[in-house]
Design a protein around this motif. Structure first.
Motif, PDB file in Angstrom:
ATOM      1  N   ILE A  75     -23.126  23.324 -36.626  1.00 41.67           N
ATOM      2  CA  ILE A  75     -22.566  22.916 -35.333  1.00 41.67           C
ATOM      3  C   ILE A  75     -21.051  23.016 -35.457  1.00 41.67           C
ATOM      4  O   ILE A  75     -20.472  22.502 -36.414  1.00 41.67           O
ATOM      5  CB  ILE A  75     -22.951  21.461 -34.979  1.00 41.67           C
ATOM      6  CG1 ILE A  75     -24.446  21.329 -34.715  1.00 41.67           C
ATOM      7  CG2 ILE A  75     -22.164  20.974 -33.761  1.00 41.67           C
ATOM      8  CD1 ILE A  75     -24.892  19.892 -34.443  1.00 41.67           C
ATOM      9  N   ASP A  76     -20.417  23.679 -34.491  1.00 43.20           N
ATOM     10  CA  ASP A  76     -18.966  23.721 -34.435  1.00 43.20           C
ATOM     11  C   ASP A  76     -18.495  22.704 -33.405  1.00 43.20           C
ATOM     12  O   ASP A  76     -18.935  22.747 -32.249  1.00 43.20           O
ATOM     13  CB  ASP A  76     -18.476  25.113 -34.031  1.00 43.20           C
ATOM     14  CG  ASP A  76     -18.671  26.144 -35.133  1.00 43.20           C
ATOM     15  OD1 ASP A  76     -19.111  25.771 -36.232  1.00 43.20           O
ATOM     16  OD2 ASP A  76     -18.375  27.325 -34.889  1.00 43.20           O
ATOM     17  N   VAL A  77     -17.628  21.800 -33.834  1.00 44.79           N
ATOM     18  CA  VAL A  77     -17.122  20.742 -32.970  1.00 44.79           C
ATOM     19  C   VAL A  77     -15.633  20.988 -32.719  1.00 44.79           C
ATOM     20  O   VAL A  77     -14.835  21.024 -33.668  1.00 44.79           O
ATOM     21  CB  VAL A  77     -17.340  19.349 -33.599  1.00 44.79           C
ATOM     22  CG1 VAL A  77     -16.827  18.257 -32.678  1.00 44.79           C
ATOM     23  CG2 VAL A  77     -18.821  19.130 -33.916  1.00 44.79           C
ATOM     24  N   ALA A  78     -15.270  21.170 -31.453  1.00 42.55           N
ATOM     25  CA  ALA A  78     -13.877  21.419 -31.080  1.00 42.55           C
ATOM     26  C   ALA A  78     -13.057  20.148 -31.258  1.00 42.55           C
ATOM     27  O   ALA A  78     -13.447  19.078 -30.798  1.00 42.55           O
ATOM     28  CB  ALA A  78     -13.799  21.880 -29.625  1.00 42.55           C
ATOM     29  N   MET A  79     -11.936  20.284 -31.949  1.00 46.16           N
ATOM     30  CA  MET A  79     -11.002  19.164 -32.084  1.00 46.16           C
ATOM     31  C   MET A  79      -9.632  19.744 -32.401  1.00 46.16           C
ATOM     32  O   MET A  79      -9.532  20.843 -32.945  1.00 46.16           O
ATOM     33  CB  MET A  79     -11.458  18.161 -33.140  1.00 46.16           C
ATOM     34  CG  MET A  79     -11.775  18.719 -34.487  1.00 46.16           C
ATOM     35  SD  MET A  79     -12.463  17.479 -35.611  1.00 46.16           S
ATOM     36  CE  MET A  79     -14.110  17.279 -34.996  1.00 46.16           C
ATOM     37  N   LYS A  80      -8.611  19.033 -32.002  1.00 42.37           N
ATOM     38  CA  LYS A  80      -7.251  19.508 -32.221  1.00 42.37           C
ATOM     39  C   LYS A  80      -6.978  19.656 -33.710  1.00 42.37           C
ATOM     40  O   LYS A  80      -7.486  18.893 -34.523  1.00 42.37           O
ATOM     41  CB  LYS A  80      -6.246  18.553 -31.594  1.00 42.37           C
ATOM     42  CG  LYS A  80      -6.295  18.564 -30.090  1.00 42.37           C
ATOM     43  CD  LYS A  80      -5.253  17.645 -29.502  1.00 42.37           C
ATOM     44  CE  LYS A  80      -5.342  17.677 -27.978  1.00 42.37           C
ATOM     45  NZ  LYS A  80      -4.374  16.802 -27.356  1.00 42.37           N
ATOM     46  N   CYS A  81      -6.154  20.647 -34.044  1.00 45.94           N
ATOM     47  CA  CYS A  81      -5.754  20.841 -35.429  1.00 45.94           C
ATOM     48  C   CYS A  81      -5.108  19.561 -35.950  1.00 45.94           C
ATOM     49  O   CYS A  81      -4.311  18.935 -35.255  1.00 45.94           O
ATOM     50  CB  CYS A  81      -4.768  21.997 -35.550  1.00 45.94           C
ATOM     51  SG  CYS A  81      -5.542  23.618 -35.458  1.00 45.94           S
ATOM     52  N   GLY A  82      -5.494  19.183 -37.147  1.00 47.92           N
ATOM     53  CA  GLY A  82      -4.949  17.980 -37.766  1.00 47.92           C
ATOM     54  C   GLY A  82      -5.788  16.737 -37.550  1.00 47.92           C
ATOM     55  O   GLY A  82      -5.520  15.700 -38.161  1.00 47.92           O
ATOM     56  N   THR A  83      -6.810  16.809 -36.679  1.00 46.07           N
ATOM     57  CA  THR A  83      -7.672  15.644 -36.465  1.00 46.07           C
ATOM     58  C   THR A  83      -8.277  15.218 -37.802  1.00 46.07           C
ATOM     59  O   THR A  83      -8.838  16.039 -38.518  1.00 46.07           O
ATOM     60  CB  THR A  83      -8.798  15.977 -35.467  1.00 46.07           C
ATOM     61  OG1 THR A  83      -8.230  16.349 -34.223  1.00 46.07           O
ATOM     62  CG2 THR A  83      -9.738  14.794 -35.265  1.00 46.07           C
ATOM     63  N   PRO A  84      -8.160  13.926 -38.152  1.00 43.00           N
ATOM     64  CA  PRO A  84      -8.718  13.473 -39.426  1.00 43.00           C
ATOM     65  C   PRO A  84     -10.247  13.517 -39.445  1.00 43.00           C
ATOM     66  O   PRO A  84     -10.889  13.227 -38.443  1.00 43.00           O
ATOM     67  CB  PRO A  84      -8.249  12.016 -39.544  1.00 43.00           C
ATOM     68  CG  PRO A  84      -7.221  11.812 -38.498  1.00 43.00           C
ATOM     69  CD  PRO A  84      -7.432  12.859 -37.461  1.00 43.00           C
ATOM     70  N   LEU A  85     -10.782  13.870 -40.595  1.00 43.69           N
ATOM     71  CA  LEU A  85     -12.213  13.875 -40.821  1.00 43.69           C
ATOM     72  C   LEU A  85     -12.510  12.825 -41.885  1.00 43.69           C
ATOM     73  O   LEU A  85     -11.832  12.759 -42.905  1.00 43.69           O
ATOM     74  CB  LEU A  85     -12.668  15.247 -41.309  1.00 43.69           C
ATOM     75  CG  LEU A  85     -14.138  15.386 -41.670  1.00 43.69           C
ATOM     76  CD1 LEU A  85     -15.010  15.259 -40.427  1.00 43.69           C
ATOM     77  CD2 LEU A  85     -14.387  16.715 -42.350  1.00 43.69           C
ATOM     78  N   ARG A  86     -13.516  12.010 -41.611  1.00 41.93           N
ATOM     79  CA  ARG A  86     -13.927  10.976 -42.563  1.00 41.93           C
ATOM     80  C   ARG A  86     -15.364  11.255 -43.000  1.00 41.93           C
ATOM     81  O   ARG A  86     -16.151  11.802 -42.239  1.00 41.93           O
ATOM     82  CB  ARG A  86     -13.847   9.602 -41.912  1.00 41.93           C
ATOM     83  CG  ARG A  86     -12.439   9.244 -41.502  1.00 41.93           C
ATOM     84  CD  ARG A  86     -12.358   7.833 -40.948  1.00 41.93           C
ATOM     85  NE  ARG A  86     -11.035   7.523 -40.473  1.00 41.93           N
ATOM     86  CZ  ARG A  86     -10.020   7.150 -41.236  1.00 41.93           C
ATOM     87  NH1 ARG A  86     -10.183   7.061 -42.533  1.00 41.93           N
ATOM     88  NH2 ARG A  86      -8.842   6.882 -40.728  1.00 41.93           N
TER      89      ARG A  86
END
Length: 182
Positions: A75-86
């Motif tokens: 699944i590709d999830v759109a999010m702004k560059c730099g969005t933190p991933l936990r």
């Protein structure tokens, strides 16, 4: 004076909607406009390319799909560059060697030995952990990017059998804990 005010208002509204639109390169290959939340990321984000047969042009025709469509293994999830991933679950960071260039140069592979699965996360801008690290749920592990992604900033999530190849990929929705944003 009224004309100048109307022009300024129009410029402000246009700038606001462009900013809200996100990355101008985003291409959505789904009619789903729902914004989803997940323990893996903050905020609500749309799915760009769902798991399974897709009309996205990046995949070779697959016999499982009609109309010469390709198969997307994650699944590709759109999010702004730099969005933190936990980390949405605990696990161990393992080597991502051999996954290939389609995921970008900053690929993350987390293994859960107890449940016998790996999650592959592609297109990161920055990875904050390395092979051998143990991650706990909620730990910051990466930032979203567009590395090797022709359609803008997003993260690719794939669930595979432990040490498994692409053919072992299964739908990652439950692993991601996707919920419609309220």
């Amino acid at each position: 004076m009224r004309l100048l005010g109307a022009v300024l208002l129009a410029l402000v509204l246009t700038a606001g909607s462009a900013q809200a639109a996100g990355d101008p390169r985003w291409e959505f290959y789904t009619g789903d406009k729902t914004r989803y939340t997940s323990p893996w990321f903050a905020g609500g984000h749309r799915i760009m390319i769902p798991f399974g047969c897709t009309r996205a042009p990046y995949y070779d025709a697959d016999p499982r799909c009609k109309k010469q469509r390709g198969f997307h293994h994650g699944i590709d999830v759109a999010m702004k560059c730099g969005t933190p991933l936990r980390a949405g679950r605990r696990g161990w960071v393992v080597s991502s060697e051999g996954l290939g260039p389609a995921y970008g140069s900053k690929v993350l592979r987390i293994r859960n030995y107890t449940q016998e699965w790996d999650v592959v996360i592609g297109h990161a801008r920055r990875v904050l952990v390395e092979p051998g690290d143990r991650v706990r749920a909620g730990q910051r592990i990466a930032r979203a990017g567009a590395d090797a992604a022709p359609d803008g900033c997003h993260l690719h999530f794939e669930k595979r059998a432990m040490s498994g190849g692409l053919s072992t990929a299964v739908h990652p929705r439950r692993l991601l804990g996707l919920r419609p944003r309220r």
